[in-house]
Scaffold this motif. Sequence first.
Motif, short mmCIF file in Angstrom:
data_model
loop_
_atom_site.label_atom_id
_atom_site.label_comp_id
_atom_site.label_asym_id
_atom_site.label_seq_id
_atom_site.Cartn_x
_atom_site.Cartn_y
_atom_site.Cartn_z
N GLU A 1 1.08 -0.94 0.04
CA GLU A 1 0.17 -0.32 -0.04
C GLU A 1 1.05 1.47 0.16
O GLU A 1 0.45 2.15 -0.38
CB GLU A 1 -0.65 -0.13 1.49
N ASP A 2 2.00 0.58 0.84
CA ASP A 2 2.93 2.47 0.70
C ASP A 2 3.71 2.66 -1.00
O ASP A 2 3.89 3.80 -0.97
CB ASP A 2 3.62 2.00 1.82
N GLN A 3 3.83 1.56 -1.22
CA GLN A 3 4.60 1.36 -2.79
C GLN A 3 3.63 2.41 -3.60
O GLN A 3 3.58 3.51 -4.01
CB GLN A 3 4.30 0.52 -3.50
N ILE A 4 1.97 1.80 -3.27
CA ILE A 4 1.31 2.62 -4.18
C ILE A 4 0.96 4.53 -3.86
O ILE A 4 0.50 5.06 -4.92
CB ILE A 4 -0.71 1.76 -3.96
N PHE A 5 0.81 4.62 -2.72
CA PHE A 5 0.22 5.52 -1.76
C PHE A 5 1.71 6.81 -2.63
O PHE A 5 1.94 8.09 -3.39
CB PHE A 5 0.67 5.96 -0.64
N TYR A 6 3.13 6.84 -2.27
CA TYR A 6 3.72 6.98 -2.49
C TYR A 6 3.83 7.22 -4.59
O TYR A 6 3.88 8.39 -5.29
CB TYR A 6 5.34 5.84 -2.87
N CYS A 7 3.28 6.24 -5.17
CA CYS A 7 3.06 6.80 -6.82
C CYS A 7 1.85 7.51 -6.79
O CYS A 7 2.16 8.70 -7.81
CB CYS A 7 2.22 5.39 -7.24
N ASN A 8 0.80 8.06 -5.97
CA ASN A 8 -0.25 8.18 -5.72
C ASN A 8 0.21 9.61 -6.05
O ASN A 8 -0.16 10.68 -6.30
CB ASN A 8 -1.36 7.94 -4.69
N GLN A 9 0.98 10.41 -4.90
CA GLN A 9 2.11 10.98 -4.24
C GLN A 9 2.35 12.21 -5.27
O GLN A 9 2.50 13.16 -5.85
CB GLN A 9 2.46 11.76 -3.46
N ARG A 10 2.81 11.37 -6.05
CA ARG A 10 3.33 11.69 -7.57
C ARG A 10 2.48 11.81 -8.87
O ARG A 10 3.05 11.75 -9.82
CB ARG A 10 4.68 10.85 -8.33
N GLY A 11 1.08 11.53 -8.33
CA GLY A 11 0.14 12.39 -9.47
C GLY A 11 -0.33 10.66 -10.04
O GLY A 11 -1.03 10.74 -11.46
N ILE A 12 0.08 9.65 -9.34
CA ILE A 12 -0.38 8.65 -10.90
C ILE A 12 -0.97 7.52 -9.83
O ILE A 12 -0.84 7.05 -8.88
CB ILE A 12 1.35 7.35 -10.35
N ASP A 13 -2.38 7.25 -10.82
CA ASP A 13 -3.43 6.93 -9.92
C ASP A 13 -3.42 5.47 -9.93
O ASP A 13 -2.83 4.11 -10.77
CB ASP A 13 -4.95 6.80 -11.18
N THR A 14 -4.04 4.82 -8.59
CA THR A 14 -3.28 3.26 -8.71
C THR A 14 -4.17 2.57 -8.97
O THR A 14 -2.82 1.92 -9.08
CB THR A 14 -4.79 3.46 -7.29
N GLU A 15 -4.38 2.43 -10.59
CA GLU A 15 -4.60 1.19 -11.56
C GLU A 15 -3.19 1.17 -12.33
O GLU A 15 -2.24 0.08 -12.62
CB GLU A 15 -6.16 1.77 -12.58
N THR A 16 -2.58 2.41 -12.43
CA THR A 16 -1.47 2.97 -13.52
C THR A 16 -0.32 2.84 -12.16
O THR A 16 0.67 1.71 -12.87
CB THR A 16 -0.97 4.79 -14.11
N ALA A 17 -0.80 2.97 -11.10
CA ALA A 17 0.45 2.17 -10.13
C ALA A 17 0.59 0.39 -10.00
O ALA A 17 1.75 0.37 -10.25
CB ALA A 17 0.13 3.01 -8.84
N ILE A 18 -0.70 0.14 -9.68
CA ILE A 18 -0.63 -1.60 -9.99
C ILE A 18 0.30 -2.28 -10.98
O ILE A 18 0.80 -3.41 -10.87
CB ILE A 18 -1.84 -1.66 -9.47
N GLY A 19 -0.41 -1.26 -12.25
CA GLY A 19 0.71 -1.82 -13.47
C GLY A 19 1.97 -1.57 -13.43
O GLY A 19 2.84 -2.25 -13.86
N LEU A 20 2.50 -0.83 -13.22
CA LEU A 20 4.21 -0.10 -12.82
C LEU A 20 4.71 -1.38 -12.14
O LEU A 20 6.18 -1.81 -11.67
CB LEU A 20 4.04 1.33 -11.84
N ILE A 21 4.28 -1.26 -10.29
CA ILE A 21 4.05 -2.22 -9.92
C ILE A 21 4.73 -3.59 -10.07
O ILE A 21 5.50 -3.98 -9.88
CB ILE A 21 3.83 -2.13 -8.37
N VAL A 22 3.70 -4.00 -11.02
CA VAL A 22 3.43 -5.68 -11.28
C VAL A 22 4.43 -5.90 -12.56
O VAL A 22 5.29 -6.49 -12.38
CB VAL A 22 1.75 -6.10 -11.43
N ASN A 23 4.62 -4.62 -13.07
CA ASN A 23 5.79 -4.99 -14.03
C ASN A 23 7.03 -4.71 -13.59
O ASN A 23 8.24 -5.26 -13.77
CB ASN A 23 5.57 -3.62 -15.58
N GLY A 24 7.36 -4.05 -12.95
CA GLY A 24 8.86 -4.30 -11.36
C GLY A 24 8.51 -5.39 -11.12
O GLY A 24 9.47 -5.70 -10.96
#
Lengths: 482, 457, 257
Positions: free
Chosen positions: A429-452
């Motif tokens: 959740e903290d990874q998603i929030f970090y992305c959110n705080q940089r303006g990235i929405d949750t679905e995109t954030a999950i995509g990024l994290i999963v690809n990572g």
Amino acid sequence: MTNDQDKIIGEVTGGDYKYGFYTDIDTELFPKGLNEGIIRNLSAKKEEPGWMTEFRLKAFRHWQTMKMPDWAYLKIPEINYQDIIYYAAPRKKSRYESLNEVDPDLLETFNKLGIPLEEQKQLAGVAVDAVMDSISVKTTFQETLAELGIIFCSFSEAVKNHPDLVKKYMGSVVPYTDNYFAALNSAVFSDGSFCYIPKGVRCPMELSTYFRINAANTGQFERTLIVAEDDSYVSYLEGCTAPMRDENQLHAAIVEIIAMENAEVKYSTVQNWYPGDKEGKGGIYNFVTKRGLCKGDHSKISWTQVETGSAITWKYPSCILKGDYSVGEFYSVAVTNNHQQADTGTKMIHIGKNSRSTIISKGISAGKSNNSYRGLVKVLKSAENARNFSQCDSLLLGDRCGAHTFPYLEVDNRSAVVEHEATTSKIGEDQIFYCNQRGIDTETAIGLIVNGYAREVLNKLPMEFAVEAQKLLQISLEGSVG
Amino acid sequence: MKESVKELNTAEKYVEFFRKNQPVISEGDPAYLLQLREKAIGLFEAEGFPPKKQENYRYTHLEPWFGKEFARYFRERKIAFDIDDLFSCDIPSLETRILMILNGFFYSNGQKGLTELDNGIIYGSLREATRRYPELVGQYLGKNAEMEHEPFVALNTAFAQDGIFLFVPGNQHLEHPIQIIHLLLSDTDQMVQHRNLFIAGKNSRADIIICDHTLSPHMFLTNSVTEIYAEENADVDIIRLQNEHNSSFQVTNTWINQERNARSRHSTITLHGGMVRNNLHVKLQGEGAHTEALGLFLIDKKQHVDNFTVIEHRQPHCTSHQQFKGVLDDDATGVFNGKIQVFQDAQKTEAYQSNNNILLTDTARMHTKPQLVIHADDVKCSHGATVGQLDEEALFYLRSRGISVEESRLLLMYAFANDVISRIKEPALKNRISHLVEKRLRGELSRCNCCRMQCQD
Amino acid sequence: MLLKIRDLRVSVEDKEILKGIDLEVNPGEVHAIMGPNGSGKSTLASALVGKDYFQITHGKIDYEGKNLMELSPEDRAREGIFLGFQYPVEIPGVSMVNFLRTAVNELRKYRGEEPLAAGDFLKLMREKKQIVEIDSDLTSRSVNEGFSGGEKKKNEIFQMALLNPKLAILDETDSGLDIDALRIVANGVNKLRRPDNAIIVITHYQRLLEYIIPDFVHILYKGRIVKSGDKNLAVELEKHGYDWIKQELDVEAKLSE
């Protein structure tokens, strides 16, 4: 790479299974059902020599004595093998000498799938064997490859033109007695690819087979055979799609690889069969036997797979490490969403001295799916100084899915070192929030994290495939975030 | 002329044997026990022994062992022996209350069958307890150990005659650990199926030590079931020390049921045994429950040890920790098969499992199968397994400090085993086990410990 | 006015941490918020960026005339609020380049601008890297993975430079930095200081404020701003320590009883 990333994100908004269309094409179909008559007809249709018909019949007789495997962590509905069509082929010509002869509808189908069959339109450096339902439609770049002595053709052609090679190697890694689905495939396989790399040749381009199920009520049973002679190298890609249908369709394939001394074969798969709809209706049953034999010393076989499709997957690409100093690798990303089920992994059989194997498996479960890793590492007494390292991680998205790990470590040699590690976690959740705080929405954030999370495996794919795989990962997980 | 009667398979022979001897087996049973036996034999009949290669018994096929000829008794046999002559189990400076089971029957040695303390604690013969406290025992017996798809539990339930009963009421603590010494001593090859039932009430504490020994050179087959209940906030610690000779075959089935915030620790130390299969099944039924499952085996010759565990996380916020280690010499075969199972909605589970093994010879074999089956997402689960040898670099380091190869190897093996031993909380017992392990590693424990008989393996 | 906080109360798991905060921040200003451990400094930062672990039970946060509490964390970011995290999380496998490009383009999309082409983005990145003297190598690695404490903090400021926020909140950006890294980070922040943006610096020590000179200093204690002043307040605080504040307040508390 970043440009591609762009495209990916653009396409993610598209959602849903993109390859679900059906091409209305004049198709020759066998009647439903399986018996010796059907097999003889199929063999006759393909103008096969007697030894091949015999092989099929032996396999069929053996299959009848077998039972479907039940040890996987899968709920497989009963399959009526008499309710399946075992041969379907686009009519007109069985084989196209030049592109002008190919049915424009067929060309259009492959264009839509992003696999143009005109050589000039293709990605440079990829030769394609396109298989639709039971037959190979077109193999590109054959002449270019032939100059180097490389044989790349459909399996049917190989039976006709290179019977000695086929006879020698077919069934030598996966005998028809191996398992239920291998026996079935050996009896009814329709087409597939054959590839032979002569001694000392490094194949200059990626070889690729693209499988497409089109007709309804059919099963797809293809067979791939790759032989790499001493000191040769080849990288092989495989992709697959199917129309969206309410009923389930069966796909039971065999892939055999033989690597001689100092040869290296890389086999990459992006598996994107239709997974069924959100309620779990329809989808492909993907029951596949893939196995490579590292026959010569210092040989190497590497499996990379990105599994996002199929309603049910039962698949364990394996390596028999017979040569001394031979190397086996398995890199896998398996994504399940909605009601998909996957039981996939590998077998590494260490026979040769100083043989080494690496297993990296990344499972991602979402929706109501179940995703299992099952892997065997077996070190025989002869395999002195064998080494294995396995890392199997599972990521859970949502609280209604399952992630399971079933490693089997069997060690009969004291000089061996075998290590297995596995972890299961949810997305941070903290990874998603970090992305959110940089303006990235949750679905995109999950995509990024999963690809990572899957990066280690995606990096092993050839470039063109890596891009497609990343897109797929993102699309497959769409709607999985509550 | 030969009879054309179909030959019975092993399982059918057991069923037939049960039916023939039912009056003796069930004599004096309270009604609930009669019913339980009926159900058990029915389930066993339906299931039979696990077939070869069945997933849970993939590396240990037990049916052949159960097919051997053994004497089976349903009443205690009077065997004349002087316990002090044969056996001394001294754990110095550890005060325990010793209870003995001889060939599956509570061995009173002139004492009472059941001891009832003022604070309500009861211990002694299970047979006697089933009759004297039918309500209490009936409430627990057979309620935790599952019989469906568990043929060894079913078989035991049908046949078991006696064993140890322990009841610690709510808010009570066992002042001293209970030590159960399970002895096998016979004049013939014998099969034994005893049963233990331990109940730890709310907020109670109980420490139990179980020692398995053989005292005569005969072949023994044991199929025992131990059911343990840890009620809310109870704390139960069980240490099982297995030290039987090479002609003994043993299946233990331990079922632990834990309610909210209950804690349990189960340690199995296997020093000797011909064929040992330990089934440990822990159900974390209440939130906040915690369990530790530990195992260590040191085996050689043709010994075979199979540790099979299932930890069921059925409720949120439970934690489990499993650590199993094995050292294998000669032609020994070891198996670890451990499963962490997280049920749907069992969020905030933390489960950890590790299995490490060292092969000392080219003929020793190890099969390990750690498994995670996870149906909840907010969990932290991991497992690791290794099979290998002693760390060559560490070995070299020790030798470079002037320590001999043999001594260096011993030091490293001991260090390897110590991860498990160091988790035993009672210091006296820890020292004792540590000493036994060291002796075992030095090869000085070539016959089962504590036994004064000079039988050879 | 850029930010206006009125009587903000924030709880964590039903325990009230902030007990009524009032704060006004105008463009061009640098505010320092100081306070002993546990006074609620990081809670304030987290509440401003919308971390839902922190429940706002009372009060108002007005940001450029909008009710901030109605915006999702990503929209707050897109509206120009940036938090330099005290403990930046590691995201294995996700490259810095990919991550930042996504962030920059999400921001552009929000503003109705075209996404940056790869070349332009890389150029922008190179430019901003210099501000915090960040190694080229760092941006080719995964987000914060294996970064040293100093690298993580530099990386936060680098992201701030790239995203160009209107309101930057730097949560203990100085913690865990040696003197050289501190100087680099502070210089970076100073370079980003403009008349049209504002910065809130949250810190335990005064030493950062020797480099980033604040216009206002607020002392947070037990969930309230108990003293505000100019940069000299920080100097005084450094001289006397937090006990000085505590004593003063506790005396006041006694008097008011």
